[in-house]
Design a protein around this motif. Structure first.
Motif, PDB file in Angstrom:
ATOM      1  N   GLU A  56       0.810  -1.211   0.000  1.00 26.77           N
ATOM      2  CA  GLU A  56       0.000   0.000   0.000  1.00 26.77           C
ATOM      3  C   GLU A  56       0.847   1.266   0.000  1.00 26.77           C
ATOM      4  O   GLU A  56       2.003   1.270   0.451  1.00 26.77           O
ATOM      5  CB  GLU A  56      -0.972   0.009   1.194  1.00 26.77           C
ATOM      6  CG  GLU A  56      -0.360   0.252   2.541  1.00 26.77           C
ATOM      7  CD  GLU A  56      -1.413   0.592   3.620  1.00 26.77           C
ATOM      8  OE1 GLU A  56      -1.103   0.430   4.807  1.00 26.77           O
ATOM      9  OE2 GLU A  56      -2.534   1.031   3.282  1.00 26.77           O
ATOM     10  N   HIS A  88       2.573   4.494   0.955  1.00 26.63           N
ATOM     11  CA  HIS A  88       3.143   4.978   2.215  1.00 26.63           C
ATOM     12  C   HIS A  88       3.831   6.325   1.968  1.00 26.63           C
ATOM     13  O   HIS A  88       5.018   6.490   2.288  1.00 26.63           O
ATOM     14  CB  HIS A  88       4.154   3.979   2.768  1.00 26.63           C
ATOM     15  CG  HIS A  88       3.555   2.896   3.611  1.00 26.63           C
ATOM     16  ND1 HIS A  88       2.959   1.790   3.071  1.00 26.63           N
ATOM     17  CD2 HIS A  88       3.451   2.745   4.956  1.00 26.63           C
ATOM     18  CE1 HIS A  88       2.521   1.002   4.059  1.00 26.63           C
ATOM     19  NE2 HIS A  88       2.800   1.559   5.209  1.00 26.63           N
ATOM     20  N   THR A 117       6.352  -1.535   2.668  1.00 29.17           N
ATOM     21  CA  THR A 117       6.834  -1.117   4.000  1.00 29.17           C
ATOM     22  C   THR A 117       6.339  -2.030   5.120  1.00 29.17           C
ATOM     23  O   THR A 117       7.121  -2.491   5.956  1.00 29.17           O
ATOM     24  CB  THR A 117       6.394   0.347   4.280  1.00 29.17           C
ATOM     25  OG1 THR A 117       7.163   1.198   3.442  1.00 29.17           O
ATOM     26  CG2 THR A 117       6.628   0.741   5.736  1.00 29.17           C
ATOM     27  N   ASP A 118       5.032  -2.317   5.130  1.00 32.35           N
ATOM     28  CA  ASP A 118       4.454  -3.106   6.236  1.00 32.35           C
ATOM     29  C   ASP A 118       5.031  -4.517   6.310  1.00 32.35           C
ATOM     30  O   ASP A 118       5.128  -5.107   7.380  1.00 32.35           O
ATOM     31  CB  ASP A 118       2.927  -3.192   6.089  1.00 32.35           C
ATOM     32  CG  ASP A 118       2.283  -1.834   6.285  1.00 32.35           C
ATOM     33  OD1 ASP A 118       2.961  -0.914   6.771  1.00 32.35           O
ATOM     34  OD2 ASP A 118       1.094  -1.700   5.937  1.00 32.35           O
ATOM     35  N   GLY A 151       2.411  -6.272   9.937  1.00 33.34           N
ATOM     36  CA  GLY A 151       3.072  -4.971   9.811  1.00 33.34           C
ATOM     37  C   GLY A 151       2.072  -3.897   9.420  1.00 33.34           C
ATOM     38  O   GLY A 151       2.355  -2.713   9.500  1.00 33.34           O
ATOM     39  N   HIS A 194       0.976   6.084  10.367  1.00 31.12           N
ATOM     40  CA  HIS A 194       1.218   5.486   9.047  1.00 31.12           C
ATOM     41  C   HIS A 194       2.189   6.336   8.237  1.00 31.12           C
ATOM     42  O   HIS A 194       1.894   7.494   7.946  1.00 31.12           O
ATOM     43  CB  HIS A 194      -0.132   5.363   8.307  1.00 31.12           C
ATOM     44  CG  HIS A 194      -0.036   4.681   6.991  1.00 31.12           C
ATOM     45  ND1 HIS A 194      -0.164   3.322   6.830  1.00 31.12           N
ATOM     46  CD2 HIS A 194       0.191   5.171   5.765  1.00 31.12           C
ATOM     47  CE1 HIS A 194      -0.023   3.012   5.559  1.00 31.12           C
ATOM     48  NE2 HIS A 194       0.190   4.111   4.895  1.00 31.12           N
ATOM     49  N   GLU A 212       7.209   4.650  11.668  1.00 30.02           N
ATOM     50  CA  GLU A 212       7.324   3.715  10.544  1.00 30.02           C
ATOM     51  C   GLU A 212       8.493   4.092   9.632  1.00 30.02           C
ATOM     52  O   GLU A 212       9.253   3.225   9.171  1.00 30.02           O
ATOM     53  CB  GLU A 212       6.007   3.673   9.761  1.00 30.02           C
ATOM     54  CG  GLU A 212       5.889   2.422   8.917  1.00 30.02           C
ATOM     55  CD  GLU A 212       4.493   2.178   8.395  1.00 30.02           C
ATOM     56  OE1 GLU A 212       4.109   1.004   8.289  1.00 30.02           O
ATOM     57  OE2 GLU A 212       3.770   3.149   8.088  1.00 30.02           O
TER      58      GLU A 212
HETATM   59 ZN   LIG Z   1       2.452   0.865   7.094  1.00 25.36          ZN
END
Ligand SMILES: [Zn+2]
Length: 239
Positions: free
Chosen positions: A29, A31, A39-40, A109, A159, A164
């Motif tokens: 997704e 970011h 990233t997650d 994540g 987020h 993060e």
């Molecule tokens: Zn994230």
């Protein structure tokens, strides 16, 4: 041990003294302009690798995808349907169970509420069917809460913001790009809106300008400790 790197024979051996499987789950997704789409996945999978260096645990090959609501219209976000996520994770749990595992850590994540609700629902359905199993489900943001407080990172940072971005600076500095800025969504309360980009076009929820690799290191090390403690507690407790 990372499951993706071992042989079938090594897997058979490892089962003798490894009781817990971690299933890392990410998302693809948006970011912000500065962080990668995965990233997650990167943050949670790197934490899992740190855990695997310290204790005997099996880290399953990660799931790159998750369910993303708020960032769905933004370029690059790929969201799974909740039913698909549930069926997939349930299937993986069943396969690990068939291979003899009974302790599961589902670590995400991605911290989206609907995504986590589906993972919790999956775990509920699984333990109802397999009462001899123990399952832990949590996302990185929930788990980091006490550490964020220690570092004075506000709760509103959730987020592609300070924490993060710090983790990506620490784990994958080469993937952090220019263009970060502070931003927050302006979704109308309780409304389900289709044109989400009207209320949140940046994909940033917090202040990435305050991020640093040093903070990322602290976050990563403390989260590793927190999770090792949780794994030990779960393993020591009788079914
Ligand atoms: Zn994230």
């Amino acid at each position: 041990m990372l499951m993706e790197n071992i042989t079938s024979k090594e897997f058979e051996e490892l089962k003798k003294d490894t009781k817990t499987v971690i299933i890392p789950i990410g998302s693809i997704e948006a970011h912000g302009p500065h962080l990668p789409l995965a990233t997650d996945l990167y943050t949670i999978y790197e934490i899992c690798k740190l855990i695997a260096k310290k204790i005997k645990v099996l880290v399953a090959p990660p799931l790159y995808y998750g369910l993303c609501r708020s960032t769905k219209p933004l370029p690059g976000t790929l969201s799974l349907k909740g039913e698909v996520l549930k069926a997939l994770v349930f299937n993986l749990l069943s396969e690990f169970y068939r291979n003899g595992f009974k302790n599961f850590f589902i670590l995400s994540g991605h911290a989206g509420g609907t995504h986590i609700a589906y993972l919790v629902d999956t775990a509920e359905a699984f333990i109802e069917l397999h009462k001899d199993t123990k399952i832990f489900v949590a996302d990185i943001f929930q788990l980091l809460k006490p550490v964020l407080e220690e570092l004075n990172i506000p709760e509103s940072d959730s987020h592609a913001g300070e924490w993060e971005t710090s983790l990506v600076f620490y784990f994958k500095p080469e993937l952090v790009k220019e263009g970060a800025f502070e931003d927050y969504p302006k979704f109308p309360k309780f409304r389900i809106v289709e044109d989400k980009e009207k209320y949140w076009s940046s994909g940033i929820w917090g202040n990435p300008l305050k991020a640093s690799a040093e903070k990322g290191k602290i976050l990563a090390e403390k989260l590793t400790e927190i999770l090792i403690k949780e794994i030990k507690t779960l393993e020591e407790e009788g079914v």
